[in-house]
Design a protein around this motif. Structure first.
Motif, PDB file in Angstrom:
ATOM      1  N   ASP A   1       0.793  -1.223   0.000  1.00 33.73           N
ATOM      2  CA  ASP A   1       0.000   0.000   0.000  1.00 33.73           C
ATOM      3  C   ASP A   1       0.832   1.282   0.000  1.00 33.73           C
TER       4      ASP A   1
ATOM      5  N   TRP B   1       6.672   5.195  -8.582  1.00 32.44           N
ATOM      6  CA  TRP B   1       5.579   4.347  -8.103  1.00 32.44           C
ATOM      7  C   TRP B   1       6.051   2.909  -8.026  1.00 32.44           C
TER       8      TRP B   1
ATOM      9  N   ASP C   1       2.829   4.353  -1.496  1.00 37.78           N
ATOM     10  CA  ASP C   1       2.620   5.073  -2.753  1.00 37.78           C
ATOM     11  C   ASP C   1       3.882   5.166  -3.603  1.00 37.78           C
ATOM     12  N   THR C   2       5.013   5.423  -2.942  1.00 36.15           N
ATOM     13  CA  THR C   2       6.252   5.601  -3.699  1.00 36.15           C
ATOM     14  C   THR C   2       7.417   4.891  -3.021  1.00 36.15           C
TER      15      THR C   2
ATOM     16  N   LYS D   1      -3.795   0.658  -9.245  1.00 32.33           N
ATOM     17  CA  LYS D   1      -3.393   1.239  -7.961  1.00 32.33           C
ATOM     18  C   LYS D   1      -3.441   2.765  -7.949  1.00 32.33           C
ATOM     19  N   TYR D   2      -3.049   3.401  -9.045  1.00 34.17           N
ATOM     20  CA  TYR D   2      -2.896   4.858  -9.091  1.00 34.17           C
ATOM     21  C   TYR D   2      -3.900   5.460 -10.062  1.00 34.17           C
TER      22      TYR D   2
END
Length: 139
Positions: free
Chosen positions: A37, A58, A39-40, A118-119
């Motif tokens: 989970d 990402w 983000d980066t 996801k994004y």
């Protein structure tokens, strides 16, 4: 045995025991499923004769493995990296100094699909050039 010889032998023995333990600790803390989970992820590369450079990308986790998709500039940084295929990684407050980036062109479509899931902003980003997909694992 002279003092210098003893000192050199002691340093060698210490190096043999400490280095593998340090590498084992790095590998033991590597847990892609725990970062699903996030983000980066930050990668550090160093151009020959240059300064280290950190950049964010990402990430996705598929089948327990961590993957990144690099745009043209990031791919060039990886290809020109003095320690390639090894990069440093920062994720979830941890830093791993030696992570191997393995190109996996056969996973590019699957990683791209996972990025899209996801994004939400991938609706725009997917149309940019992403010449390099990497699997990251401790080295």
């Amino acid at each position: 045995m002279t003092i210098g010889t003893r000192l050199a032998a002691s340093c060698l023995i210490l190096a043999l025991f400490v280095a593998p333990a340090s590498q084992a600790d790095d590998a033991a803390g590597w847990d892609p499923t725990a970062w699903r989970d996030e983000d980066t992820i930050e990668l550090r590369t160093t151009a020959p004769g240059g300064e280290p450079h950190w950049f964010k990308v990402w990430l996705v986790v598929l089948d327990g493995q961590l993957y990144v998709r690099l745009g043209s500039r990031a791919a060039r940084r990886f290809e020109e990296n003095a320690s390639r295929p090894s990069v440093a990684v920062r994720i979830a407050g941890r830093e791993f100094p030696a992570v191997v980036g393995t190109p996996v062109p056969d996973m590019a479509e699957r990683v791209a699909a996972a990025m899209a899931d996801k994004y939400w902003t991938d609706v725009f980003v997917r149309y940019m050039d992403h010449p390099l997909t990497l699997r990251l694992a401790p080295g």
